[in-house]
Design a protein around this motif. Structure first.
Motif, PDB file in Angstrom:
ATOM      1  N   ASP A  20       2.052  -4.035   6.018  1.00 23.17           N
ATOM      2  CA  ASP A  20       2.108  -5.263   5.325  1.00 23.17           C
ATOM      3  C   ASP A  20       2.360  -5.297   3.600  1.00 23.17           C
ATOM      4  N   GLY A  21       3.238  -5.825   3.231  1.00 24.16           N
ATOM      5  CA  GLY A  21       3.588  -5.818   1.925  1.00 24.16           C
ATOM      6  C   GLY A  21       4.358  -4.452   1.254  1.00 24.16           C
ATOM      7  N   VAL A  22       4.873  -3.718   2.166  1.00 26.95           N
ATOM      8  CA  VAL A  22       5.520  -2.485   1.830  1.00 26.95           C
ATOM      9  C   VAL A  22       6.915  -2.808   1.142  1.00 26.95           C
ATOM     10  N   GLU A  23       7.483  -3.982   1.699  1.00 28.24           N
ATOM     11  CA  GLU A  23       8.898  -4.334   1.093  1.00 28.24           C
ATOM     12  C   GLU A  23       8.795  -4.777  -0.430  1.00 28.24           C
ATOM     13  N   ILE A  24       7.730  -5.676  -0.358  1.00 27.65           N
ATOM     14  CA  ILE A  24       7.374  -6.075  -1.646  1.00 27.65           C
ATOM     15  C   ILE A  24       7.074  -4.940  -2.889  1.00 27.65           C
ATOM     16  N   GLY A  25       6.056  -3.863  -2.139  1.00 29.89           N
ATOM     17  CA  GLY A  25       5.973  -2.775  -2.987  1.00 29.89           C
ATOM     18  C   GLY A  25       7.118  -1.873  -3.374  1.00 29.89           C
ATOM     19  N   TYR A  26       8.004  -1.698  -2.493  1.00 28.86           N
ATOM     20  CA  TYR A  26       9.500  -1.113  -3.062  1.00 28.86           C
ATOM     21  C   TYR A  26      10.113  -1.944  -4.191  1.00 28.86           C
ATOM     22  N   ALA A  27      10.040  -3.495  -3.758  1.00 23.71           N
ATOM     23  CA  ALA A  27      10.780  -4.049  -4.924  1.00 23.71           C
ATOM     24  C   ALA A  27       9.929  -4.002  -6.154  1.00 23.71           C
ATOM     25  N   MET A  28       8.562  -3.820  -5.969  1.00 25.34           N
ATOM     26  CA  MET A  28       7.767  -3.781  -7.652  1.00 25.34           C
ATOM     27  C   MET A  28       8.069  -2.337  -8.113  1.00 25.34           C
ATOM     28  N   ILE A  29       8.147  -1.274  -7.344  1.00 25.13           N
ATOM     29  CA  ILE A  29       8.522  -0.043  -7.773  1.00 25.13           C
ATOM     30  C   ILE A  29       9.842  -0.113  -8.666  1.00 25.13           C
ATOM     31  N   VAL A  30      10.828  -0.656  -8.029  1.00 22.21           N
ATOM     32  CA  VAL A  30      12.232  -0.948  -8.572  1.00 22.21           C
ATOM     33  C   VAL A  30      12.209  -1.608  -9.879  1.00 22.21           C
ATOM     34  N   THR A  31      11.620  -3.012  -9.714  1.00 19.32           N
ATOM     35  CA  THR A  31      11.731  -3.822 -11.011  1.00 19.32           C
ATOM     36  C   THR A  31      10.655  -3.275 -11.977  1.00 19.32           C
ATOM     37  N   SER A  32       9.685  -2.491 -11.600  1.00 15.49           N
ATOM     38  CA  SER A  32       8.739  -1.788 -12.686  1.00 15.49           C
ATOM     39  C   SER A  32       9.555  -0.671 -13.652  1.00 15.49           C
ATOM     40  N   PHE A  33      10.300   0.044 -12.655  1.00 15.19           N
ATOM     41  CA  PHE A  33      11.291   1.260 -13.325  1.00 15.19           C
ATOM     42  C   PHE A  33      12.471   0.694 -14.136  1.00 15.19           C
ATOM     43  N   PHE A  34      12.868  -0.265 -13.842  1.00 15.93           N
ATOM     44  CA  PHE A  34      13.874  -0.917 -14.706  1.00 15.93           C
ATOM     45  C   PHE A  34      13.486  -1.900 -15.512  1.00 15.93           C
ATOM     46  N   GLY A  44       4.062  -9.109  -7.845  1.00 12.06           N
ATOM     47  CA  GLY A  44       2.461  -8.543  -7.740  1.00 12.06           C
ATOM     48  C   GLY A  44       1.531  -9.774  -7.652  1.00 12.06           C
ATOM     49  N   SER A  45       1.995 -10.873  -8.368  1.00 15.52           N
ATOM     50  CA  SER A  45       1.002 -12.249  -8.331  1.00 15.52           C
ATOM     51  C   SER A  45       1.202 -12.741  -6.798  1.00 15.52           C
ATOM     52  N   ILE A  46       2.320 -12.598  -5.968  1.00 13.84           N
ATOM     53  CA  ILE A  46       2.550 -13.105  -4.783  1.00 13.84           C
ATOM     54  C   ILE A  46       1.442 -12.379  -3.876  1.00 13.84           C
ATOM     55  N   VAL A  47       1.366 -11.176  -4.134  1.00 17.51           N
ATOM     56  CA  VAL A  47       0.573 -10.018  -3.248  1.00 17.51           C
ATOM     57  C   VAL A  47      -1.108 -10.377  -3.575  1.00 17.51           C
ATOM     58  N   THR A  48      -1.230 -10.422  -4.869  1.00 18.87           N
ATOM     59  CA  THR A  48      -2.450 -10.416  -5.248  1.00 18.87           C
ATOM     60  C   THR A  48      -3.239 -11.689  -5.009  1.00 18.87           C
ATOM     61  N   THR A  68      -2.878  -5.627  -8.379  1.00 18.83           N
ATOM     62  CA  THR A  68      -3.402  -6.323  -9.734  1.00 18.83           C
ATOM     63  C   THR A  68      -3.161  -5.560 -10.918  1.00 18.83           C
ATOM     64  N   ILE A  69      -3.300  -4.457 -11.006  1.00 21.33           N
ATOM     65  CA  ILE A  69      -3.418  -3.495 -11.889  1.00 21.33           C
ATOM     66  C   ILE A  69      -1.799  -3.568 -12.561  1.00 21.33           C
ATOM     67  N   THR A  70      -0.992  -3.316 -11.397  1.00 23.92           N
ATOM     68  CA  THR A  70       0.481  -3.141 -11.779  1.00 23.92           C
ATOM     69  C   THR A  70       0.985  -4.622 -12.425  1.00 23.92           C
ATOM     70  N   VAL A  71       0.369  -5.607 -11.910  1.00 30.04           N
ATOM     71  CA  VAL A  71       0.492  -7.085 -12.758  1.00 30.04           C
ATOM     72  C   VAL A  71      -0.078  -7.156 -14.055  1.00 30.04           C
TER      73      VAL A  71
END
Length: 149
Positions: A20-34, A44-48, A68-71
């Motif tokens: 659950d939420g792994v795909e969103i996690g991958y997207a969060m990694i990419v968007t955080s990096f760039f 992150g808000s959608i997940v939290t 939440t910490i990522t957000v």
């Protein structure tokens, strides 16, 4: 026979819950990096908050905490980026104003005034803080994505 079927079903449910939420996690990694901070904040808000597609996710408290910490870090990055851009434009507008004030007879050996060099130091410091926040954001997005305990 029923016990074997129920164990298999529980195993499948557990595997699905772990995904659950792994795909969103991958997207969060990419968007955080760039440094796409607004997208990271939204994902992150959608997940939290468990809204939209994440309403059916059964995430552990630890996974939600990582999101939440990522957000929070993405919000801090967004704020420091605004400060960085503001300082950058104000400093360079001052530099260009001082260059325009110089007349042709003045020499360029005077150097940069201390107030402008201090502003360059501030810009550099805010840039370093932004890089550190970017690294932290990627790390916590990775923890959300891969730490499924």
């Amino acid at each position: 026979m029923k016990d074997i079927d129920s164990v298999e079903q529980q195993s499948k449910v557990q595997q699905h819950r772990n995904r659950d939420g792994v795909e969103i996690g991958y997207a969060m990694i990419v968007t955080s990096f760039f440094s796409m901070d607004i997208v990271t904040i939204v994902l992150g808000s959608i997940v939290t908050l468990g809204c939209c597609c994440a309403s059916e996710y059964q995430l552990s408290k630890k996974s939600k905490r990582w999101a939440t910490i990522t957000v929070v870090i993405a919000v801090a990055k967004f704020i420091t980026l605004g400060i960085y851009v503001g300082l950058f434009f104000s400093t360079f507008s001052e530099v260009f104003d001082k260059i325009e004030e110089m007349d042709e007879n003045s020499n360029f050996d005077d150097g940069i005034s201390p107030d402008i060099s201090g502003q360059f130091t501030t810009i550099f410091s805010v840039g370093i803080i932004n890089v550190i926040l970017t690294i932290m954001s990627v790390v916590f997005a990775c923890l959300y994505t891969f730490d499924r305990g």
